[in-house]
Design a protein around this motif. Structure first.
Motif, PDB file in Angstrom:
ATOM      1  N   GLY A  77       0.787  -1.230   0.000  1.00 46.03           N
ATOM      2  CA  GLY A  77       0.000   0.000   0.000  1.00 46.03           C
ATOM      3  C   GLY A  77       0.819   1.280   0.000  1.00 46.03           C
ATOM      4  N   GLU A  78       0.641   2.062   1.073  1.00 46.28           N
ATOM      5  CA  GLU A  78       1.269   3.369   1.170  1.00 46.28           C
ATOM      6  C   GLU A  78       2.640   3.327   1.830  1.00 46.28           C
ATOM      7  OE1 GLU A  78       0.107   6.107  -0.223  1.00 46.28           O
ATOM      8  OE2 GLU A  78      -1.534   4.908  -1.026  1.00 46.28           O
ATOM      9  N   SER A 122      -4.557   5.665 -10.128  1.00 45.66           N
ATOM     10  CA  SER A 122      -3.888   4.777 -11.077  1.00 45.66           C
ATOM     11  C   SER A 122      -3.810   5.397 -12.466  1.00 45.66           C
ATOM     12  CB  SER A 122      -4.621   3.433 -11.145  1.00 45.66           C
ATOM     13  OG  SER A 122      -4.608   2.790  -9.893  1.00 45.66           O
ATOM     14  N   ILE A 123      -4.893   6.041 -12.901  1.00 47.27           N
ATOM     15  CA  ILE A 123      -4.909   6.697 -14.213  1.00 47.27           C
ATOM     16  C   ILE A 123      -3.869   7.809 -14.254  1.00 47.27           C
ATOM     17  CG2 ILE A 123      -6.262   8.146 -15.764  1.00 47.27           C
ATOM     18  CD1 ILE A 123      -7.043   5.242 -15.934  1.00 47.27           C
ATOM     19  N   ALA A 124      -3.796   8.614 -13.182  1.00 44.70           N
ATOM     20  CA  ALA A 124      -2.832   9.719 -13.135  1.00 44.70           C
ATOM     21  C   ALA A 124      -1.397   9.196 -13.223  1.00 44.70           C
ATOM     22  CB  ALA A 124      -3.026  10.521 -11.845  1.00 44.70           C
ATOM     23  N   LEU A 179       7.494   2.611  -4.069  1.00 44.96           N
ATOM     24  CA  LEU A 179       8.544   2.304  -5.042  1.00 44.96           C
ATOM     25  C   LEU A 179       8.042   1.341  -6.119  1.00 44.96           C
ATOM     26  CD1 LEU A 179      11.684   1.905  -2.744  1.00 44.96           C
ATOM     27  CD2 LEU A 179      11.189   3.777  -4.329  1.00 44.96           C
ATOM     28  N   CYS A 180       7.070   0.497  -5.743  1.00 45.44           N
ATOM     29  CA  CYS A 180       6.513  -0.454  -6.720  1.00 45.44           C
ATOM     30  C   CYS A 180       5.833   0.266  -7.883  1.00 45.44           C
ATOM     31  CB  CYS A 180       5.515  -1.393  -6.037  1.00 45.44           C
ATOM     32  SG  CYS A 180       6.270  -2.608  -4.925  1.00 45.44           S
ATOM     33  N   TYR A 181       5.386   1.511  -7.649  1.00 48.68           N
ATOM     34  CA  TYR A 181       4.729   2.260  -8.721  1.00 48.68           C
ATOM     35  C   TYR A 181       5.707   2.707  -9.808  1.00 48.68           C
ATOM     36  CZ  TYR A 181       0.223   2.473  -6.363  1.00 48.68           C
ATOM     37  OH  TYR A 181      -0.984   2.137  -5.791  1.00 48.68           O
ATOM     38  N   THR A 193       2.068  -1.831 -11.938  1.00 46.38           N
ATOM     39  CA  THR A 193       1.524  -1.734 -10.572  1.00 46.38           C
ATOM     40  C   THR A 193       0.303  -0.828 -10.553  1.00 46.38           C
ATOM     41  OG1 THR A 193       3.728  -2.058  -9.621  1.00 46.38           O
ATOM     42  CG2 THR A 193       2.052  -1.113  -8.180  1.00 46.38           C
ATOM     43  N   ALA A 194       0.412   0.313 -11.218  1.00 45.35           N
ATOM     44  CA  ALA A 194      -0.732   1.231 -11.288  1.00 45.35           C
ATOM     45  C   ALA A 194      -1.888   0.592 -12.045  1.00 45.35           C
ATOM     46  CB  ALA A 194      -0.318   2.533 -11.955  1.00 45.35           C
ATOM     47  N   THR A 195      -1.574  -0.154 -13.113  1.00 46.10           N
ATOM     48  CA  THR A 195      -2.620  -0.851 -13.872  1.00 46.10           C
ATOM     49  C   THR A 195      -3.337  -1.863 -12.985  1.00 46.10           C
ATOM     50  OG1 THR A 195      -1.341  -0.619 -15.909  1.00 46.10           O
ATOM     51  CG2 THR A 195      -3.089  -2.258 -15.901  1.00 46.10           C
TER      52      THR A 195
END
Length: 337
Positions: free
Chosen positions: A276-277, A310-312, A283-285, A290-292
């Motif tokens: 999560g946060e 996630s879109i941003a 870092l996974c983003y 990951t966002a997808t």
């Protein structure tokens, strides 16, 4: 338009590209079919007893904990216990106690039950007033269905990476790349054609996968399409880079495997470990998938805020990957000149 048709003809002969297009769709169909099958019965407790040794009260007591199969002779009972295709526990009556027979190849769960059942039987008098309720076994596939769907969609959306990379490497192996150099086509046109092919087929594969495996609220359909477009665009760029760097088919396959493992493993581990946060979770983003993945799970769970986030992130990734690709192309052009 003629260049794109030429690329389509080349893709039609590439079995790896065709397989990469249909693989996620086939997986989605199989998951949809298997998801409706209840596998909980495979973990249901089964007891085998000799009918002549047990009273009706004892059999009723066993039925509170599982399914009871009665046999006429002890030989029949032992034969059933030793059947490697079953996890049946044999129960023998010895005076006022019971003994549980096992073949030794049972799952650990059934071995633990066999070890504890005699003690439970001895204390049955103290528990007669208790209401025994055996809860149904959860369906593993049903519980993790949407996680599996998200993983399959990741494969579909980022399959453009495989598509472009393997197509370009195949052209190098077969010498088609030399033919492309003498065609009336600029390098920019060639790159745009490749990106368009990988992007288009990635989008089509993802859309078909969604149609077969996911039922979304109407408000999320445009968002899902946007997520597919962004993911497929990034995937096409990554595939182009791999295709340019890989000198041979084996190197290309290695690069593709590493990329797909990262695309799948990072978001899956982040989700399952509830990062999560946390710092590691953020870092996974850095890996676009990951966002997808989080966006898909957000749509499934009705978490609009997560979907927007996630879109941003994917828009930002698209810009950064395009700038990176453009910078590498510009640098190579200067080196060639």
């Amino acid at each position: 338009m003629g260049g794109i048709l030429y690329q389509l003809k080349a893709v039609r002969k590439d079995k790896m590209c065709i397989m990469s297009f249909f693989l996620p769709v086939v997986l989605a169909i199989l998951l949809t079919a298997i998801g409706g099958v209840d596998l909980s019965s495979l973990e249901e407790i089964n007891f085998a007893v000799c009918k002549q040794d047990f009273t009706s009260e004892d059999i009723e007591w066993l039925k509170a904990y599982g399914v009871v199969h009665t046999y006429e002779t002890e030989d029949d009972l032992i034969a059933k216990i030793n059947d490697p295709a079953t996890n049946i526990l044999g129960v023998q009556k010895i005076g006022n106690c019971i003994k549980v027979l096992v073949s030794g190849d049972e799952l650990e769960l059934f071995k633990e039950i066999a070890a504890s059942l005699p003690a439970i039987y001895d204390q049955r008098g103290d528990t007669n007033d208790l209401d025994v309720k055996v809860l149904p076994q959860p369906n593993f596939i049903a519980n993790y269905k949407y996680v599996f769907i998200a993983v399959i969609l990741i494969i579909a959306m980022f399959m453009g990476c495989v598509f472009n990379a393997m197509n370009m490497v195949s052209e190098k192996e077969e010498g088609v790349v030399y033919i492309n150099e003498i065609l009336p086509m600029t390098k920019k046109q060639y790159m745009l054609q490749k990106i368009f092919i990988g992007f288009t087929f990635g989008c089509l594969s993802s859309i078909l996968t969604v149609c077969f495996s996911l039922r979304l609220a109407l408000k999320y359909i445009p968002v899902m399409l946007l997520l597919i477009v962004l993911s497929a665009f990034i995937s096409a760029l990554v595939g182009m880079l791999i295709g340019k760097w890989a000198d041979g088919i084996l190197i290309g396959i290695t690069y593709v495997k590493i990329s797909m493992i990262i695309f799948i493993a990072v978001p899956l581990i982040s989700y399952l470990l509830h990062l999560g946060e946390t710092t590691l979770g953020k870092l996974c983003y850095l890996v676009p998938s990951t966002a997808t993945f989080e966006g898909i799970m957000g749509m499934v769970n009705g978490n609009t805020a997560e979907v927007g986030k996630s879109i941003a992130i994917m828009v930002l990734h698209s810009i950064l990957w395009f700038v990176l690709f453009w910078a590498i192309e510009r640098r190579q052009k200067k080196e060639d000149n």
